[in-house]
Scaffold this motif. Structure first.
Motif, PDB file in Angstrom:
ATOM      1  N   TYR A 124      35.415  53.814  36.251  1.00 27.98           N
ATOM      2  CA  TYR A 124      36.525  52.874  36.037  1.00 27.98           C
ATOM      3  C   TYR A 124      36.368  52.172  34.690  1.00 27.98           C
ATOM      4  CZ  TYR A 124      40.306  49.833  37.577  1.00 27.98           C
ATOM      5  OH  TYR A 124      41.506  49.188  37.701  1.00 27.98           O
ATOM      6  N   PRO A 125      36.510  52.931  33.617  1.00 28.87           N
ATOM      7  CA  PRO A 125      36.398  52.326  32.288  1.00 28.87           C
ATOM      8  C   PRO A 125      37.633  51.466  31.984  1.00 28.87           C
ATOM      9  CG  PRO A 125      37.015  54.624  32.083  1.00 28.87           C
ATOM     10  CD  PRO A 125      36.801  54.366  33.556  1.00 28.87           C
ATOM     11  N   TYR A 126      37.481  50.537  31.082  1.00 27.88           N
ATOM     12  CA  TYR A 126      38.600  49.643  30.696  1.00 27.88           C
ATOM     13  C   TYR A 126      39.202  49.022  31.959  1.00 27.88           C
ATOM     14  CZ  TYR A 126      38.105  52.580  26.587  1.00 27.88           C
ATOM     15  OH  TYR A 126      37.598  53.271  25.527  1.00 27.88           O
ATOM     16  N   ASP A 127      38.343  48.523  32.849  1.00 23.54           N
ATOM     17  CA  ASP A 127      38.817  48.085  34.156  1.00 23.54           C
ATOM     18  C   ASP A 127      39.921  47.057  34.054  1.00 23.54           C
ATOM     19  OD1 ASP A 127      36.863  46.335  33.203  1.00 23.54           O
ATOM     20  OD2 ASP A 127      36.430  45.580  35.205  1.00 23.54           O
ATOM     21  N   SER A 128      40.931  47.287  34.874  1.00 20.05           N
ATOM     22  CA  SER A 128      42.148  46.492  34.842  1.00 20.05           C
ATOM     23  C   SER A 128      41.872  45.030  35.191  1.00 20.05           C
ATOM     24  CB  SER A 128      43.131  47.087  35.853  1.00 20.05           C
ATOM     25  OG  SER A 128      44.326  46.368  35.844  1.00 20.05           O
ATOM     26  N   LEU A 129      42.451  44.130  34.403  1.00 26.15           N
ATOM     27  CA  LEU A 129      42.381  42.686  34.652  1.00 26.15           C
ATOM     28  C   LEU A 129      40.946  42.156  34.583  1.00 26.15           C
ATOM     29  CD1 LEU A 129      45.019  42.403  37.511  1.00 26.15           C
ATOM     30  CD2 LEU A 129      45.335  41.938  35.086  1.00 26.15           C
ATOM     31  N   HIS A 130      40.117  42.818  33.782  1.00 24.52           N
ATOM     32  CA  HIS A 130      38.728  42.388  33.641  1.00 24.52           C
ATOM     33  C   HIS A 130      38.631  40.911  33.251  1.00 24.52           C
ATOM     34  CE1 HIS A 130      34.455  43.047  32.919  1.00 24.52           C
ATOM     35  NE2 HIS A 130      34.599  42.219  31.919  1.00 24.52           N
ATOM     36  N   GLU A 131      39.578  40.459  32.436  1.00 21.62           N
ATOM     37  CA  GLU A 131      39.543  39.086  31.941  1.00 21.62           C
ATOM     38  C   GLU A 131      39.747  38.062  33.059  1.00 21.62           C
ATOM     39  OE1 GLU A 131      41.691  41.378  31.313  1.00 21.62           O
ATOM     40  OE2 GLU A 131      43.718  40.641  31.617  1.00 21.62           O
ATOM     41  N   LEU A 132      40.246  38.504  34.193  1.00 20.89           N
ATOM     42  CA  LEU A 132      40.443  37.576  35.313  1.00 20.89           C
ATOM     43  C   LEU A 132      39.215  37.537  36.240  1.00 20.89           C
ATOM     44  CD1 LEU A 132      44.118  38.308  36.421  1.00 20.89           C
ATOM     45  CD2 LEU A 132      43.275  36.562  34.856  1.00 20.89           C
ATOM     46  N   ALA A 133      38.231  38.383  35.966  1.00 22.65           N
ATOM     47  CA  ALA A 133      37.073  38.475  36.871  1.00 22.65           C
ATOM     48  C   ALA A 133      36.366  37.124  36.953  1.00 22.65           C
ATOM     49  CB  ALA A 133      36.104  39.537  36.384  1.00 22.65           C
ATOM     50  N   THR A 134      35.903  36.819  38.154  1.00 24.06           N
ATOM     51  CA  THR A 134      35.222  35.559  38.401  1.00 24.06           C
ATOM     52  C   THR A 134      33.905  35.829  39.087  1.00 24.06           C
ATOM     53  OG1 THR A 134      35.261  33.606  39.786  1.00 24.06           O
ATOM     54  CG2 THR A 134      36.714  35.383  40.429  1.00 24.06           C
ATOM     55  N   ASN A 135      32.960  34.943  38.921  1.00 22.10           N
ATOM     56  CA  ASN A 135      31.684  35.117  39.614  1.00 22.10           C
ATOM     57  C   ASN A 135      31.591  34.222  40.843  1.00 22.10           C
ATOM     58  OD1 ASN A 135      30.538  37.065  37.915  1.00 22.10           O
ATOM     59  ND2 ASN A 135      30.214  35.489  36.374  1.00 22.10           N
ATOM     60  N   MET A 136      32.715  33.655  41.252  1.00 22.21           N
ATOM     61  CA  MET A 136      32.696  32.739  42.401  1.00 22.21           C
ATOM     62  C   MET A 136      32.195  33.408  43.658  1.00 22.21           C
ATOM     63  SD  MET A 136      36.077  30.417  42.078  1.00 22.21           S
ATOM     64  CE  MET A 136      35.848  29.809  43.724  1.00 22.21           C
TER      65      MET A 136
END
Ligand code: THU
Length: 136
Positions: A124-136
């Protein structure tokens, strides 16, 4: 932690035996290794509507997260009804990327001798919406 992909694959293969696949007759088993060493398995669960079918991989993620575990270090997938390795579908790749590092190892194999050893990032390269990922 030492990751034993052979053991993890065996657990995925066993999980495939629980598949509910009366429509496709295609069993899939998944085994997710959590950071603390716990293994969560899943199998595909089909539905007569077809569209409501849940893949083995997402089944394993739902089981783990609903048990309080959100971080996984490896995944194995078994597709004993194909003689070649079958990788996770696109929807599952998106869901797996939520809870796994791109470097996490992934193994998948069918009933034949071919085995694919890859990583979440390769699947899954260039994973979609990576910028929204959270570590919560
Ligand atoms: N399936 C999975 O469980 N995981 C995959 O990655 C590919 C497809 C299931 C869905 C359906 O029950 C059957 O395999 C045939 O598509």
């Amino acid at each position: 932690m030492k990751i034993n992909m052979d053991d993890l694959y065996q657990k995925a293969r066993q999980a495939a035996d629980a598949a509910y696949a009366p429509y496709s007759h295609f069993r899939v088993g998944a085994a997710l290794l959590a950071e603390d060493g716990t293994v969560f398995t899943g199998c595909n669960v089909e539905n007569r509507s077809y569209g409501l079918t849940i893949c083995a991989e997402r089944g394993a993620v739902m089981k783990a997260v609903s048990s309080g575990c959100r971080s996984f270090v490896a995944l194995a997938i078994a597709t004993p009804d194909s003689n070649y390795p079958v990788g996770p579908c696109g929807a599952c790749r998106q869901v797996l990327s939520e809870f796994m590092e791109s470097t996490a190892p992934v193994r998948f194999a069918g009933s034949g001798s071919e085995v694919v050893n890859t990583t979440v990032g390769e699947l899954y390269p260039y994973d979609s919406l990576h910028e929204l990922a959270t570590n919560m």
